[in-house]
Design an enzyme around this catalytic site. Sequence first.
Site, PDB file in Angstrom:
ATOM      1  N   LYS A  58      87.611  78.076   2.357  1.00  0.00           N
ATOM      2  CA  LYS A  58      89.017  77.720   2.613  1.00  0.00           C
ATOM      3  C   LYS A  58      89.305  76.226   2.448  1.00  0.00           C
ATOM      4  O   LYS A  58      90.078  75.629   3.178  1.00  0.00           O
ATOM      5  CB  LYS A  58      89.481  78.200   4.010  1.00  0.00           C
ATOM      6  CG  LYS A  58      89.297  79.683   4.235  1.00  0.00           C
ATOM      7  CD  LYS A  58      89.922  80.533   3.134  1.00  0.00           C
ATOM      8  CE  LYS A  58      91.439  80.493   3.155  1.00  0.00           C
ATOM      9  NZ  LYS A  58      92.020  81.267   1.995  1.00  0.00           N
ATOM     10  N   ALA A  59      88.666  75.634   1.439  1.00  0.00           N
ATOM     11  CA  ALA A  59      88.867  74.200   1.199  1.00  0.00           C
ATOM     12  C   ALA A  59      89.501  73.932  -0.164  1.00  0.00           C
ATOM     13  O   ALA A  59      89.541  72.787  -0.604  1.00  0.00           O
ATOM     14  CB  ALA A  59      87.533  73.466   1.313  1.00  0.00           C
ATOM     15  N   THR A  62      89.805  78.407  -4.746  1.00  0.00           N
ATOM     16  CA  THR A  62      90.561  79.178  -5.740  1.00  0.00           C
ATOM     17  C   THR A  62      91.433  78.240  -6.565  1.00  0.00           C
ATOM     18  O   THR A  62      91.594  78.419  -7.776  1.00  0.00           O
ATOM     19  CB  THR A  62      91.418  80.248  -5.037  1.00  0.00           C
ATOM     20  OG1 THR A  62      90.553  81.045  -4.220  1.00  0.00           O
ATOM     21  CG2 THR A  62      92.118  81.147  -6.040  1.00  0.00           C
ATOM     22  N   HIS A 118      79.873  79.174  -1.782  1.00  0.00           N
ATOM     23  CA  HIS A 118      80.138  78.481  -0.516  1.00  0.00           C
ATOM     24  C   HIS A 118      78.824  78.024   0.120  1.00  0.00           C
ATOM     25  O   HIS A 118      78.808  77.582   1.260  1.00  0.00           O
ATOM     26  CB  HIS A 118      80.865  79.406   0.469  1.00  0.00           C
ATOM     27  CG  HIS A 118      82.293  79.696   0.096  1.00  0.00           C
ATOM     28  ND1 HIS A 118      83.144  78.725  -0.378  1.00  0.00           N
ATOM     29  CD2 HIS A 118      83.015  80.848   0.145  1.00  0.00           C
ATOM     30  CE1 HIS A 118      84.332  79.270  -0.608  1.00  0.00           C
ATOM     31  NE2 HIS A 118      84.276  80.553  -0.306  1.00  0.00           N
ATOM     32  N   SER A 148      92.910  77.217   8.345  1.00  0.00           N
ATOM     33  CA  SER A 148      92.922  78.119   7.202  1.00  0.00           C
ATOM     34  C   SER A 148      91.836  79.194   7.342  1.00  0.00           C
ATOM     35  O   SER A 148      92.064  80.372   7.060  1.00  0.00           O
ATOM     36  CB  SER A 148      92.709  77.310   5.922  1.00  0.00           C
ATOM     37  OG  SER A 148      92.907  78.120   4.802  1.00  0.00           O
ATOM     38  N   VAL A 238      99.281  75.572 -11.735  1.00  0.00           N
ATOM     39  CA  VAL A 238      98.478  75.584 -10.505  1.00  0.00           C
ATOM     40  C   VAL A 238      99.257  75.092  -9.288  1.00  0.00           C
ATOM     41  O   VAL A 238      98.671  74.848  -8.243  1.00  0.00           O
ATOM     42  CB  VAL A 238      97.171  74.772 -10.660  1.00  0.00           C
ATOM     43  CG1 VAL A 238      96.336  75.323 -11.798  1.00  0.00           C
ATOM     44  CG2 VAL A 238      97.447  73.281 -10.855  1.00  0.00           C
ATOM     45  N   GLN A 239     100.569  74.940  -9.401  1.00  0.00           N
ATOM     46  CA  GLN A 239     101.363  74.635  -8.207  1.00  0.00           C
ATOM     47  C   GLN A 239     101.198  75.790  -7.221  1.00  0.00           C
ATOM     48  O   GLN A 239     101.189  76.961  -7.621  1.00  0.00           O
ATOM     49  CB  GLN A 239     102.842  74.443  -8.557  1.00  0.00           C
ATOM     50  CG  GLN A 239     103.131  73.182  -9.367  1.00  0.00           C
ATOM     51  CD  GLN A 239     102.568  71.914  -8.733  1.00  0.00           C
ATOM     52  OE1 GLN A 239     102.719  71.683  -7.535  1.00  0.00           O
ATOM     53  NE2 GLN A 239     101.907  71.086  -9.539  1.00  0.00           N
ATOM     54  N   PHE A 240     101.102  75.460  -5.940  1.00  0.00           N
ATOM     55  CA  PHE A 240     100.804  76.465  -4.916  1.00  0.00           C
ATOM     56  C   PHE A 240     101.749  77.672  -4.984  1.00  0.00           C
ATOM     57  O   PHE A 240     101.313  78.822  -4.973  1.00  0.00           O
ATOM     58  CB  PHE A 240     100.859  75.832  -3.516  1.00  0.00           C
ATOM     59  CG  PHE A 240     100.443  76.778  -2.428  1.00  0.00           C
ATOM     60  CD1 PHE A 240      99.106  76.995  -2.144  1.00  0.00           C
ATOM     61  CD2 PHE A 240     101.394  77.486  -1.697  1.00  0.00           C
ATOM     62  CE1 PHE A 240      98.712  77.881  -1.147  1.00  0.00           C
ATOM     63  CE2 PHE A 240     101.016  78.377  -0.701  1.00  0.00           C
ATOM     64  CZ  PHE A 240      99.672  78.569  -0.429  1.00  0.00           C
ATOM     65  N   ASP A 241     103.059  77.414  -5.097  1.00  0.00           N
ATOM     66  CA  ASP A 241     104.020  78.523  -5.087  1.00  0.00           C
ATOM     67  C   ASP A 241     103.853  79.432  -6.291  1.00  0.00           C
ATOM     68  O   ASP A 241     104.029  80.650  -6.189  1.00  0.00           O
ATOM     69  CB  ASP A 241     105.459  77.990  -5.015  1.00  0.00           C
ATOM     70  CG  ASP A 241     105.728  77.308  -3.675  1.00  0.00           C
ATOM     71  OD1 ASP A 241     104.962  77.586  -2.721  1.00  0.00           O
ATOM     72  OD2 ASP A 241     106.667  76.497  -3.588  1.00  0.00           O
ATOM     73  N   MET A 243     100.959  79.966  -7.883  1.00  0.00           N
ATOM     74  CA  MET A 243      99.730  80.734  -7.679  1.00  0.00           C
ATOM     75  C   MET A 243      99.931  81.811  -6.621  1.00  0.00           C
ATOM     76  O   MET A 243      99.425  82.919  -6.738  1.00  0.00           O
ATOM     77  CB  MET A 243      98.578  79.804  -7.281  1.00  0.00           C
ATOM     78  CG  MET A 243      98.047  78.995  -8.449  1.00  0.00           C
ATOM     79  SD  MET A 243      96.650  77.942  -7.986  1.00  0.00           S
ATOM     80  CE  MET A 243      95.384  79.139  -7.574  1.00  0.00           C
ATOM     81  N   ARG A 266      98.226  80.935   2.205  1.00  0.00           N
ATOM     82  CA  ARG A 266      99.184  80.917   3.294  1.00  0.00           C
ATOM     83  C   ARG A 266     100.217  79.811   3.117  1.00  0.00           C
ATOM     84  O   ARG A 266     101.381  80.067   2.869  1.00  0.00           O
ATOM     85  CB  ARG A 266      98.414  80.751   4.603  1.00  0.00           C
ATOM     86  CG  ARG A 266      98.887  81.574   5.771  1.00  0.00           C
ATOM     87  CD  ARG A 266      97.930  81.432   6.939  1.00  0.00           C
ATOM     88  NE  ARG A 266      97.487  80.057   7.108  1.00  0.00           N
ATOM     89  CZ  ARG A 266      98.125  79.133   7.829  1.00  0.00           C
ATOM     90  NH1 ARG A 266      99.218  79.450   8.474  1.00  0.00           N
ATOM     91  NH2 ARG A 266      97.648  77.907   7.933  1.00  0.00           N
TER      92      ARG A 266
END
Length: 304
Positions: A58-59, A62, A118, A148, A238-241, A243, A266
């Site tokens: 969670k860092a 992806t 990981h 996260s 690759v903008q969060f929204d 993706m 999230r």
Amino acid sequence: TAEKPAAFRMSFDPDKLSRPEMFDFHGVCMTHFFTDNWENIQNFQARPDDILIATYPKAGTTWVSYILDLLYFGQIERQTSIPIFERVPFLELIVPSFGSGKDLADNLLTSPRLIKTHFPFQFVPKSFWEQNCRVIYVARNAKDNMVSYFHFDRMNRIQPEPGEWSSYIHRFMEGKMVFGSWYDHVNGWWKKKQTYSKLHYMFYEDLIEDTGREIDKLCSFLGLSPSVEEKKRVTSGVQFDNMKKDDMANYSTNFVMDFKISPFMRKGKVGDWKNHFTVAQSEQFDEDYKKKMKNSTLQFRTEI
């Protein structure tokens, strides 16, 4: 080929998966989903052009996987038909009747192969070092990383139950998390960077602050020189929204995750920890953090 159902989309009943117990494995908390294939993974044959993406869970794994996938392979058909977790296999994962990340990696037809892990640095198969592979490590500040991870544990059926937030904080501070202590992980990889020149160490907060700048640094590390148009395409892709809406990037096709509880992607923000920690919890955490990080040259930002 796209028609053939891939290993990770085989039809099976996710409700039959029982949440695993954690146990000590060579000094690191693990679950059987990441240790059952141990010998095969240790014998994994890396190739010189493989690129390993390593993170604490969670860092930003992806996110960086997706950036690399776009940089190397562009906006082609695979982007709309193959989920990111098949394009960039999770090396150590093995789920019964579901497939193994190592098999996926072995069968990747792309060159370079993009592979994620990981593992703390000491668990990485030695062939990656012997082949002098490029490694990209992404680190995220402890507080946001923990928040996260907490929400991820709530919705991921192959993770242990997270329990209450107040006890989760203590577990995190004690390193009783799958893949072990955040402190050991980020510091271990930071030390590795000092002796292994092909390791690019990135910060999640820097990526949020200026994605384009960080992509430039990545390209220079990888020896890539995309055109201005290509770079623009990658940066907006690759903008969060974008993706979060993309079913091939947001893990909505992965059966082990329960989106009714929480989405896999999230918020993608820096500073969301302030919505979770009480003042007392934050102070207690900071005090413990200072002790654990006092000998480290690593610097993190908890807000930007």
